[in-house]
Each structure stands twice: as C-alpha cells, then as structure tokens.
Scaffold this motif. Structure first.
Motif, mmCIF file in Angstrom:
data_model
loop_
_atom_site.group_PDB
_atom_site.id
_atom_site.type_symbol
_atom_site.label_atom_id
_atom_site.label_comp_id
_atom_site.label_asym_id
_atom_site.label_seq_id
_atom_site.Cartn_x
_atom_site.Cartn_y
_atom_site.Cartn_z
ATOM 1 N N LEU A 163 -2.453 -14.554 -6.588
ATOM 2 C CA LEU A 163 -2.384 -13.099 -6.405
ATOM 3 C C LEU A 163 -3.626 -12.619 -5.668
ATOM 4 N N SER A 164 -3.415 -11.773 -4.666
ATOM 5 C CA SER A 164 -4.590 -11.195 -4.018
ATOM 6 C C SER A 164 -4.316 -9.756 -3.610
ATOM 7 N N SER A 165 -5.392 -9.046 -3.299
ATOM 8 C CA SER A 165 -5.316 -7.600 -3.104
ATOM 9 C C SER A 165 -4.691 -7.209 -1.774
ATOM 10 N N LYS A 166 -3.954 -6.104 -1.826
ATOM 11 C CA LYS A 166 -3.504 -5.439 -0.612
ATOM 12 C C LYS A 166 -4.414 -4.228 -0.440
ATOM 13 N N ASP A 167 -4.204 -3.519 0.612
ATOM 14 C CA ASP A 167 -5.002 -2.311 0.819
ATOM 15 C C ASP A 167 -4.043 -1.129 0.884
ATOM 16 N N PRO A 168 -3.476 -0.766 -0.270
ATOM 17 C CA PRO A 168 -2.383 0.220 -0.255
ATOM 18 C C PRO A 168 -2.812 1.590 0.258
ATOM 19 N N LEU A 169 -4.082 1.931 0.119
ATOM 20 C CA LEU A 169 -4.498 3.279 0.526
ATOM 21 C C LEU A 169 -5.168 3.285 1.899
ATOM 22 N N LYS A 170 -5.251 2.111 2.541
ATOM 23 C CA LYS A 170 -5.972 1.991 3.818
ATOM 24 C C LYS A 170 -7.369 2.579 3.672
ATOM 25 N N PHE A 171 -8.060 2.130 2.649
ATOM 26 C CA PHE A 171 -9.340 2.732 2.278
ATOM 27 C C PHE A 171 -10.458 2.285 3.200
ATOM 28 N N GLU A 172 -11.259 3.255 3.600
ATOM 29 C CA GLU A 172 -12.398 2.936 4.450
ATOM 30 C C GLU A 172 -13.557 3.851 4.107
ATOM 31 N N ASP A 173 -14.717 3.272 3.768
ATOM 32 C CA ASP A 173 -15.915 4.108 3.678
ATOM 33 C C ASP A 173 -16.831 3.665 4.809
ATOM 34 N N LYS A 212 -17.301 0.774 5.363
ATOM 35 C CA LYS A 212 -16.689 -0.506 5.713
ATOM 36 C C LYS A 212 -15.224 -0.429 5.300
ATOM 37 N N LYS A 213 -14.372 -1.157 6.013
ATOM 38 C CA LYS A 213 -12.961 -1.176 5.603
ATOM 39 C C LYS A 213 -12.817 -2.010 4.340
ATOM 40 N N TYR A 214 -11.897 -1.581 3.468
ATOM 41 C CA TYR A 214 -11.649 -2.329 2.237
ATOM 42 C C TYR A 214 -11.172 -3.744 2.571
ATOM 43 N N THR A 215 -10.327 -3.851 3.586
ATOM 44 C CA THR A 215 -9.826 -5.186 3.954
ATOM 45 C C THR A 215 -10.988 -6.113 4.349
ATOM 46 N N ASP A 216 -11.999 -5.544 5.034
ATOM 47 C CA ASP A 216 -13.162 -6.356 5.401
ATOM 48 C C ASP A 216 -13.991 -6.738 4.178
ATOM 49 N N ALA A 240 -15.833 -10.797 0.493
ATOM 50 C CA ALA A 240 -15.978 -11.236 -0.890
ATOM 51 C C ALA A 240 -15.301 -12.589 -1.093
ATOM 52 N N LYS A 241 -14.139 -12.749 -0.473
ATOM 53 C CA LYS A 241 -13.429 -14.023 -0.622
ATOM 54 C C LYS A 241 -14.231 -15.163 -0.011
ATOM 55 N N GLY A 296 -16.490 -1.651 -13.492
ATOM 56 C CA GLY A 296 -15.488 -0.617 -13.740
ATOM 57 C C GLY A 296 -14.330 -0.695 -12.776
ATOM 58 N N ALA A 297 -13.680 0.433 -12.584
ATOM 59 C CA ALA A 297 -12.499 0.456 -11.727
ATOM 60 C C ALA A 297 -12.887 0.254 -10.262
ATOM 61 N N ARG A 298 -11.950 -0.233 -9.461
ATOM 62 C CA ARG A 298 -12.236 -0.444 -8.039
ATOM 63 C C ARG A 298 -11.889 0.813 -7.244
ATOM 64 N N MET A 299 -12.941 1.479 -6.800
ATOM 65 C CA MET A 299 -12.772 2.762 -6.125
ATOM 66 C C MET A 299 -11.825 2.708 -4.930
ATOM 67 N N MET A 300 -11.823 1.568 -4.244
ATOM 68 C CA MET A 300 -11.014 1.472 -3.026
ATOM 69 C C MET A 300 -9.523 1.430 -3.314
ATOM 70 N N GLU A 301 -9.169 1.344 -4.598
ATOM 71 C CA GLU A 301 -7.749 1.453 -4.927
ATOM 72 C C GLU A 301 -7.486 2.712 -5.747
ATOM 73 N N ALA A 302 -8.504 3.556 -5.823
ATOM 74 C CA ALA A 302 -8.420 4.895 -6.395
ATOM 75 C C ALA A 302 -7.477 5.002 -7.601
ATOM 76 N N ALA A 303 -6.486 5.900 -7.524
ATOM 77 C CA ALA A 303 -5.622 6.158 -8.681
ATOM 78 C C ALA A 303 -4.890 4.887 -9.141
ATOM 79 N N LEU A 304 -4.581 4.000 -8.205
ATOM 80 C CA LEU A 304 -3.891 2.766 -8.605
ATOM 81 C C LEU A 304 -4.774 1.923 -9.514
#
Lengths: 317, 285
Positions: B78-88, B90-94, B99-100, B165-173
C-alpha cells in the motif's frame, strides 16, 4: 452588522439604499425607481460576491461575528422545549461544550455542540469554543445517556480546535477525544452531525462521527486551520490563503472527497445575514436525515456507520 | 626545554591520507554518553549508561518483539496517492518520493504477524523517519487491515506509535483516519481481543486522539514525549512556563493515562505476560 473586506461593495449599496429611502421620506421626490435600481444592483452584487468566494473568504465567513452559534440554532429550532444539561460528573462543567435535550416536532433529540461567545466577556467565558477534556467527556456522557433511552443525537460543530492548554494535557485531551471517536463509531442511536462554522481537526471530530455529516455552505472542515498549516509548512502565517486553498477545506471539496454527506445551502449573503432561514434549513435537514435513519435496526445502523468510516481515505496498492 | 621537539611545523598529513572514523560506529546520547553502535544494538538500542531509549523504527521493533526476528509482513504494497494535489513549498508527490528513497519504506507504518514467545501477535509499528510518522490514508488503512487480521484470526493486537500526528497533506482525509482506526478498535473490543498500545518517542497529535490512547493497556517507553498538543503550541497558547517533565511518559503515568512504563529490554516479556494474564492462560516462560 460587521462587514468583511470583500463584503464592502454590499455595505456601500446598502448605505445608498438607506439614504435613498430616507430622501424619499424627507422630500417629495419620487425615489421608487432609484431605490428599485439600487435594490436590483444589491441583489446582483450579493449573488456575484457569494457565488465566487475563495476558500479563505469562506473561512472568514465561518468566523463572522454575526454568524449564529450553536445555542442560537438550538433555541430557534427547539424553542422553550430545550433543556440544557451540564457537567462531566468528574471535573467540571465545560462552557465551551454545551448539550441538552430538545424537541423538533414530536421527536426528542440530544443536542451537543461547541459554543462560542459574542463579545469579549462571553468569548472568554466560552473559551473561544475550544473545549477541554471535560467538555468531550460531558459530550460522551450525554451521548451514552441518549443511547440508553433511544434518543437520536445531533451534534453541532463550531470550533477552532480542542484547547491546547496545560491542564487539558494533564487531564488527557487526546484520550478524551479518542474515547469519544471510538464510542461514537458504535453508539446504538442515530447521530446527525452538522458543521455550522469552524470544523478544526480532532477538536471537531471528537463530536463529529456521524451517520450523516452535513456542512453549511460557508463552514470549513479540515485537519488543521489554514493559519496553523501556513505556520508549519511555510513557517509564517502569511500564507494562510494559499493554505486554505491547499487544504481543500470547503463544503464542496469535503463533499468531493466524501468526508461529508450533504451541503446545507445558506441564504444568499450567508447565514450571518439571514438567521431565520438558516435555522429553518438546518432544522429541515436534521428532520429529513433522521427520517432516513430512524427505521434502521441498531445493528444495521452501527455496521453501516463503521462501513462508512472504513472506506474513507485514498491509497494505491 | 621540551624533551620532545617537533621537527617540522604544522600538520603534514595530506587530506587524502587522513582517516575518518566510519560513520555510525559510535552513538552519542543526549546526555553526552558515547556508545559503540554494536553495543547499542545489543542493548535494545538503549544507551547503557544513561538508559536513553534511542528512536528506532519498525525494523528494530520487529527484531526485538518477534521470535528470532521472523514475521510475515501484511499489506506491504500500500502506498500514498495525492488525492488533494497538495502543494506547499514542495509537492506532496515529491515529498513522498523523497521519503521513499531516503528511508526505503513505503509509508509511515508497517504491519506484520509473527510469533512472540511462541504465540502469534499482530503488530503495526510506525516509522518516524517517514514524514514524521504522520498518519495519512495509508497509515489508517494498514492499521485497520492489521486489526482486521487480528479480528479474523483471533490474535492479540499491538500498535507501536511514533508519530507527529495527522498528515497535513491529506487534510480532512487524514483526520478521518482517526475515525477509521477507532472504528476497528471498537470491533476488536467487542470481540474481546486484547489490544496493546505502546507509545514511544514521540506520540503526539492525531495518534493520541485515536489508537495510541485506546489500548486495553496503554504503555510507554521511558522518557517519551506523549501529548495531544505539542509543548511549543501549549506554551504559545497559554503563555505559561511548562513544568519540568511535562508530557513525558512519567508525567502521563502520574496523571493516570498509562498502565506502566517499560524498559525496551523488558518489553517482550511484559506484553506477553499481560496477554497471558488477561486471556487467563498459563504464563509462558
């Protein structure tokens, strides 16, 4: 009425309209047509502004000082049938978390929600809507009591977060919220949750696990407030607007990622400009959703709630 | 006059000839004690002189808790998707990609089933080095599935928390993972399967507002930071100085939120002792 920056064109037109009406009263000039024109323009401006709100503007609206708060809703919806209940039977009565029984029509409901204040004094009294562990424990006590007597639960969420205080940590803020979340997943009566203002993180979810989760159009729901997100990821509060975009915290976005079930539309101009119709919309949504849930068996109710939360999240593999 | 006189002035060794101590040969604990790395590993990654529990990950915990370090990993891919296309910045996908590559892990938790003292145990263990052990959809799903495995096979369950804590880049999810994991734990509780929560350094934010505080027993390693709001946030909000030892394992024990604190060396014995006692089984040696 207070006006936010982006609401100023509305204020201008409203002032013009007041003046126009006043001129009509004071002189013999016929201003009906001018007034009508201004009214028309006002309606169009309102529609235009509120249709194209940015996420950050919605966050601002959710905190609007004239927006109705939890007890306003309950008092309007239940009238004098509302009986407030207090205390967690352990430490104290948390003023930031209120609860009690009330009727809509013939049906009793257990209402629970965070409460904010309307002026400096009451804001402090209500701790800005940030509950301590005893608030969450009071909420759980009321939910368990509702379960015992088969009364459906309605929670109204409006909080910038659970209180991050010293005593809160000593008394187990995390544990209190965790316990509520766990118990709510298996509570044997229907739970209807309405996010009426701010829905921040664990502080919101601590009373927010529902069979149906509804969100008012100008409320927000996420894991963190845009300001705190900005200060963590950009190391300054300056990027709150960008953070609000990135967090996808509006009702429409929450709906898209299936975190909520339904959006309750607010009257044009927002809840703060038309309390009455907002109360009616919320009451009707509660009743309609209770009607859908009331005939489910306890087993079906709990298993479909668990199923619903089990499906949340997106991943691959 | 000195009895020894330097013939030539200055250091003569050329840079290429200088020899460094290989990296990772020594470990320095926060109190300044220096330990040989091999010694440290043999001592359960606890600094022998001052008892400091070094932060370790799933690999080390599995080695410590499963017999002969043998286990079967669950839901490895199992690995993460980027459902919110989050970017601060740096892009979440990056971030995920980095990290991987850096950690060789797929996400911030690994779950496994294996034998501990001869009896099966399911463990979900968080890895802090993967984006601060933050909990997003993958962490929630893997924990939920591990709990499911426990439920279906009637095996005691353990979560080792180590998370900011929670992963901000996946926000409400990511927030919803609190509900997802708690719902599963409610099912385990209804089925009467023991669940042990071990809090390690650090266990903060969303983890304490869900599974970390929901164990049939909540236990911790000595000196771990455990709390809902981090110490900096509490200080900034209240404007008060924090008492010494605030939000440590010892503080939580004192305030009634932990059953006991266990040295890492005794961890395997203690959790299995609890399982035998609570299940009314003969105590394994």
């Amino acid at each position: 009425m207070e006006y936010l920056d982006f609401e100023l064109p509305i204020k201008e037109l409203e002032d013009q309209l007041t003046k126009c009406v006043a001129i009509g009263h004071e002189s013999e000039i016929d201003v009906t047509e001018t007034c009508q024109q201004i009214e028309k323009k006002l309606a169009a401006t309102k529609k235009d502004i509120y249709k194209n709100l940015t996420p950050w503007q919605r966050v601002q609206l959710s905190r609007h000082p004239n927006r109705p708060y939890t007890l306003d809703y309950i008092n309007a919806i239940c009238g004098d049938t509302f009986l407030e209940l207090h205390g967690d039977r352990n430490v104290k009565d948390d003023k930031a978390m209120i609860g009690g029984l009330g009727k809509i029509g013939d049906q009793s409901y257990m209402f629970i929600g965070q409460q904010k204040g309307k002026n400096t004094k009451t804001r402090q009294y209500r701790n800005f809507g940030m509950a301590n562990p005893e608030g969450y424990r009071k909420a759980l006590r009321l939910m368990k009591s509702a379960e015992k007597f088969g009364i459906p639960v309605v929670t109204l969420i409006d909080t910038p977060g659970a209180y991050p205080g010293l005593e809160a940590e000593e008394r187990g803020q995390g544990e209190a919220i965790a316990r509520n979340i766990l118990e709510m997943t298996r509570l044997k009566v229907p739970i209807i949750t309405v996010i009426i203002g701010e829905g921040a993180s664990g502080g919101a979810l601590g009373i927010g696990v529902g069979d149906t989760v509804l969100m008012l159009e100008n409320s927000w729901y996420s894991v963190i407030s845009p300001e705190n997100c900005s200060s963590i990821l950009w190391r300054s509060w300056e990027h709150k607007e960008k953070a609000a975009e990135a967090l996808k915290l509006t009702a429409t976005d929450a709906m898209k990622i299936k975190v909520i079930d339904e959006i309750i539309n607010e009257p044009v101009g927002g809840a703060h400009r038309d309390h009455e119709n907002t109360f009616i919309a919320v009451r009707d949504a509660i009743v309609a959703n209770y009607d859908k849930l009331k005939n489910l068996s306890q087993e079906d109710l709990v298993s479909s709630r668990m199923e619903k939360y089990s499906k949340m999240g997106e991943f691959k593999g | 006059m000195a009895w020894f006189k330097r013939k030539e002035k200055g250091i003569q060794t050329s840079t290429e000839e200088k020899r460094d101590t290989p990296k990772g040969l020594w470990y320095k604990s926060p109190t300044g004690k220096i330990v040989d790395s091999e010694e440290l590993a043999k001592n359960f990654y606890v600094s022998p002189e001052d008892g400091y529990h070094v932060r370790i990950g799933s690999k080390e915990y599995f080695e410590i808790l499963f017999d002969e370090g043998k286990f079967k990993e669950l839901d490895k891919n199992l690995s993460s998707k980027d459902p919110l296309k989050f970017e601060d910045s740096k892009k979440y996908t990056d971030r995920l990609k980095d990290a991987k590559e850096k950690t060789g892990l797929k996400d911030a938790v690994r779950s496994a089933v294996g034998k501990s003292k001869g009896k099966e145990l399911v463990i979900a263990c968080m890895d802090f080095k993967f984006i601060g052990g933050s909990m997003g959809s993958v962490v929630g799903e893997k924990i939920a599935r591990a709990a499911d495995y426990s439920l279906k096979n009637n095996i005691p369950f353990m979560i080792i928390s180590k998370s900011g804590g929670a992963r901000m880049m996946e926000a409400a999810l990511s927030l919803m993972q609190l509900a997802k994991t708690s719902a599963k734990l409610a099912q385990l509780a209804d089925a009467g399967i023991p669940y042990i929560s071990l809090c390690t350094d650090p266990t903060t934010g969303g983890t304490t507002a869900s599974f970390a505080m929901l164990g049939d027993i909540n236990i911790a390693e000595p000196g771990a930071l455990i709390g809902f709001a981090g110490p900096r946030v509490v200080r900034d909000t209240t404007g008060k100085d924090l008492p010494e030892g605030f939000q440590t394992s010892e503080f939580l024990l004192e305030h009634g939120f932990l059953d006991f604190i266990s040295h890492r060396k005794e961890l395997k014995n203690k959790i299995n002792l609890y399982i035998d006692l609570i299940q009314n089984q003969p105590i394994r040696a």
